[in-house]
Scaffold this motif. Structure first.
Motif, PDB file in Angstrom:
ATOM      1  N   ALA A 180       0.833  -1.201   0.000  1.00  0.00           N
ATOM      2  CA  ALA A 180       0.000   0.000   0.000  1.00  0.00           C
ATOM      3  C   ALA A 180       0.868   1.251   0.000  1.00  0.00           C
ATOM      4  N   ASP A 181       1.931   1.241   0.791  1.00  0.00           N
ATOM      5  CA  ASP A 181       2.831   2.399   0.830  1.00  0.00           C
ATOM      6  C   ASP A 181       3.458   2.655  -0.535  1.00  0.00           C
ATOM      7  N   ARG A 182       3.830   1.570  -1.203  1.00  0.00           N
ATOM      8  CA  ARG A 182       4.421   1.705  -2.536  1.00  0.00           C
ATOM      9  C   ARG A 182       3.424   2.297  -3.527  1.00  0.00           C
ATOM     10  N   LEU A 183       2.184   1.863  -3.444  1.00  0.00           N
ATOM     11  CA  LEU A 183       1.156   2.412  -4.320  1.00  0.00           C
ATOM     12  C   LEU A 183       0.872   3.867  -3.995  1.00  0.00           C
ATOM     13  N   MET A 184       0.954   4.236  -2.726  1.00  0.00           N
ATOM     14  CA  MET A 184       0.772   5.640  -2.343  1.00  0.00           C
ATOM     15  C   MET A 184       1.811   6.518  -3.041  1.00  0.00           C
ATOM     16  N   LEU A 185       3.046   6.036  -3.080  1.00  0.00           N
ATOM     17  CA  LEU A 185       4.100   6.797  -3.758  1.00  0.00           C
ATOM     18  C   LEU A 185       3.806   6.915  -5.244  1.00  0.00           C
ATOM     19  N   LEU A 186       3.382   5.821  -5.864  1.00  0.00           N
ATOM     20  CA  LEU A 186       3.086   5.850  -7.294  1.00  0.00           C
ATOM     21  C   LEU A 186       1.925   6.796  -7.584  1.00  0.00           C
ATOM     22  N   ALA A 187       0.914   6.781  -6.728  1.00  0.00           N
ATOM     23  CA  ALA A 187      -0.207   7.717  -6.888  1.00  0.00           C
ATOM     24  C   ALA A 187       0.270   9.153  -6.727  1.00  0.00           C
ATOM     25  N   ALA A 188       1.143   9.395  -5.751  1.00  0.00           N
ATOM     26  CA  ALA A 188       1.665  10.743  -5.531  1.00  0.00           C
ATOM     27  C   ALA A 188       2.475  11.227  -6.729  1.00  0.00           C
ATOM     28  N   GLU A 189       3.256  10.329  -7.327  1.00  0.00           N
ATOM     29  CA  GLU A 189       4.034  10.709  -8.511  1.00  0.00           C
ATOM     30  C   GLU A 189       3.111  11.132  -9.652  1.00  0.00           C
ATOM     31  N   HIS A 190       2.026  10.393  -9.852  1.00  0.00           N
ATOM     32  CA  HIS A 190       1.060  10.758 -10.892  1.00  0.00           C
ATOM     33  C   HIS A 190       0.410  12.101 -10.587  1.00  0.00           C
ATOM     34  N   ALA A 191       0.023  12.298  -9.323  1.00  0.00           N
ATOM     35  CA  ALA A 191      -0.629  13.560  -8.948  1.00  0.00           C
ATOM     36  C   ALA A 191       0.308  14.733  -9.148  1.00  0.00           C
ATOM     37  N   HIS A 192       1.592  14.528  -8.831  1.00  0.00           N
ATOM     38  CA  HIS A 192       2.561  15.610  -9.074  1.00  0.00           C
ATOM     39  C   HIS A 192       2.641  15.949 -10.558  1.00  0.00           C
ATOM     40  N   TRP A 193       2.705  14.913 -11.406  1.00  0.00           N
ATOM     41  CA  TRP A 193       2.789  15.153 -12.849  1.00  0.00           C
ATOM     42  C   TRP A 193       1.560  15.928 -13.331  1.00  0.00           C
ATOM     43  N   LEU A 194       0.388  15.531 -12.860  1.00  0.00           N
ATOM     44  CA  LEU A 194      -0.845  16.211 -13.257  1.00  0.00           C
ATOM     45  C   LEU A 194      -0.869  17.647 -12.763  1.00  0.00           C
ATOM     46  N   SER A 195      -0.315  17.881 -11.574  1.00  0.00           N
ATOM     47  CA  SER A 195      -0.218  19.245 -11.062  1.00  0.00           C
ATOM     48  C   SER A 195       0.672  20.099 -11.962  1.00  0.00           C
ATOM     49  N   TRP A 196       1.817  19.532 -12.314  1.00  0.00           N
ATOM     50  CA  TRP A 196       2.785  20.291 -13.125  1.00  0.00           C
ATOM     51  C   TRP A 196       2.187  20.671 -14.477  1.00  0.00           C
ATOM     52  N   VAL A 197       1.514  19.716 -15.120  1.00  0.00           N
ATOM     53  CA  VAL A 197       0.908  20.001 -16.423  1.00  0.00           C
ATOM     54  C   VAL A 197      -0.221  21.019 -16.274  1.00  0.00           C
ATOM     55  N   SER A 198      -1.016  20.903 -15.218  1.00  0.00           N
ATOM     56  CA  SER A 198      -2.080  21.884 -14.974  1.00  0.00           C
ATOM     57  C   SER A 198      -1.500  23.286 -14.856  1.00  0.00           C
ATOM     58  N   TRP A 199      -0.381  23.398 -14.150  1.00  0.00           N
ATOM     59  CA  TRP A 199       0.251  24.712 -13.978  1.00  0.00           C
ATOM     60  C   TRP A 199       0.725  25.268 -15.315  1.00  0.00           C
ATOM     61  N   GLN A 200       1.333  24.411 -16.140  1.00  0.00           N
ATOM     62  CA  GLN A 200       1.784  24.858 -17.456  1.00  0.00           C
ATOM     63  C   GLN A 200       0.624  25.311 -18.334  1.00  0.00           C
TER      64      GLN A 200
END
Length: 347
Positions: A159-179
């Motif tokens: 579960a912890d590993r999946l949390m990290l993977l989800a966080a990585e995706h959310a960060h990417w989506l945040s970055w693209v939203s900002w751009q």
């Protein structure tokens, strides 16, 4: 290379997301090294129809034809939910929080799917400079759905590993939203990334999310908030940060200090950031999302701080020596070329 392996390619995935059939066929054939005839055999079409599709002289209007592409080209399961990206929904949906809220339940999950999605996200990071984040947005959103759907049946380290993977995706989506000038969704996604990283016990990602927030604040003209947030990014939990994760937080603090005209402080922080980053010169020494922080980028960050401190000649020298090695990164090359020209004009 199997059909599934080919789907790690970012441009191929972007073509699928936009239903750009000519590009999809050309890209798939190039990656697989196959003819139109062989492509047609894979998807149950004659060579003439494949040729017309590839040249844009025919259109795909039947869901049956789409299904043939899915099956014949061995499309990964997480792409099944990708819709045409003509109408992007930028805000994070509520059901993502619900899925993550049920983590650590007793159950079993398919770690092979998580491994695959993690690998593909790494490819997307590298492809984003070429194909653009908006093109890949539906793909990454579909991948995030696939990740969060695994979490309720996971437990402990999985579960912890999946949390990290989800966080990585959310960060990417945040970055693209900002751009894309979607400030509200960008902040919502980065908050999700930070929360999921903290929940999963991933200090480096939690720090990175705060560093990104500091970057946003600085871009919005609030260096006081940016400096405070960047400094907090160095101390996010009981575990020490990796050198690379701490380096980017310190560099962000240096940029904010320079914006506040605290140039001596900015210089000290920049030197510290450089020393930390050079302790992790190889990609395997850094978190996956910091794949780009190689010695060349460290040099460019130092030049960027000099530029922010109005040390024009020093900044110009740093940019000039680094630019020839940035030829493969069109967006970054244009950014630093403009900084170089401005620094030379001011020197």
């Amino acid at each position: 290379m199997s059909g599934r392996e080919l789907w790690a390619d970012g441009r191929l995935r972007a073509a699928w997301a936009s239903r750009d059939w000519p590009t999809l066929i050309r890209r798939y054939r190039a990656l697989a090294g196959i003819s139109q005839q062989r492509f047609g055999e894979l998807v149950g079409m004659d060579q003439g129809y494949v040729s017309r599709l590839e040249r844009g002289r025919a259109r795909v209007t039947s869901e049956d034809v789409v299904a043939r592409f899915v099956k014949g080209l061995q499309m990964p399961a997480e792409l099944g939910g990708v819709q045409n990206n003509s109408s992007v929904v930028w805000d994070p949906p509520a059901e993502l929080r619900e899925r993550v809220a049920h983590a650590h339940a007793v159950g079993r999950m398919d770690l092979r799917t998580a491994d695959w999605i993690s690998r593909v996200l790494a490819e997307h990071r590298r492809a984003e400079d070429e194909v653009g984040g908006r093109s890949l947005w539906p793909v990454v959103r579909s991948q995030l759905d696939a990740v969060t759907q695994l979490i309720p049946s996971s437990s402990g380290e999985s579960a912890d590993r999946l949390m990290l993977l989800a966080a990585e995706h959310a960060h990417w989506l945040s970055w693209v939203s900002w751009q894309e000038q979607r400030r509200g969704p960008a902040l919502a996604w980065i908050d999700l990334a930070h929360g999921w990283a903290v929940d999963g016990g991933h200090a480096d990602m939690a720090s990175w999310a705060q560093r990104v927030r500091a970057h946003y604040s600085l871009q919005q003209g609030d260096p006081v908030r940016a400096l405070r947030t960047a400094e907090a990014a160095r101390y996010v939990g009981a575990r020490p940060l990796s050198p690379a994760a701490e380096a980017v937080a310190v560099h962000q603090a240096a940029m904010a200090a320079a914006a506040l005209a605290e140039r001596d402080r900015a210089r000290r922080l920049a030197d510290e950031a450089r020393a930390l980053a050079l302790r992790a010169p190889e990609a395997e020494d850094r978190p996956g999302w910091l794949y780009w922080l190689d010695p060349l980028r460290v040099q460019l960050q130092a030049a960027d701080t000099a530029y922010a401190c109005r040390a024009w000649a020093e900044a110009a020298s740093g940019f000039k020596s680094a630019l020839p090695r940035l030829e493969g990164y069109a967006r970054d090359h244009a950014y630093y070329r403009a900084r170089l020209e401005d620094a030379e004009r001011r020197a």
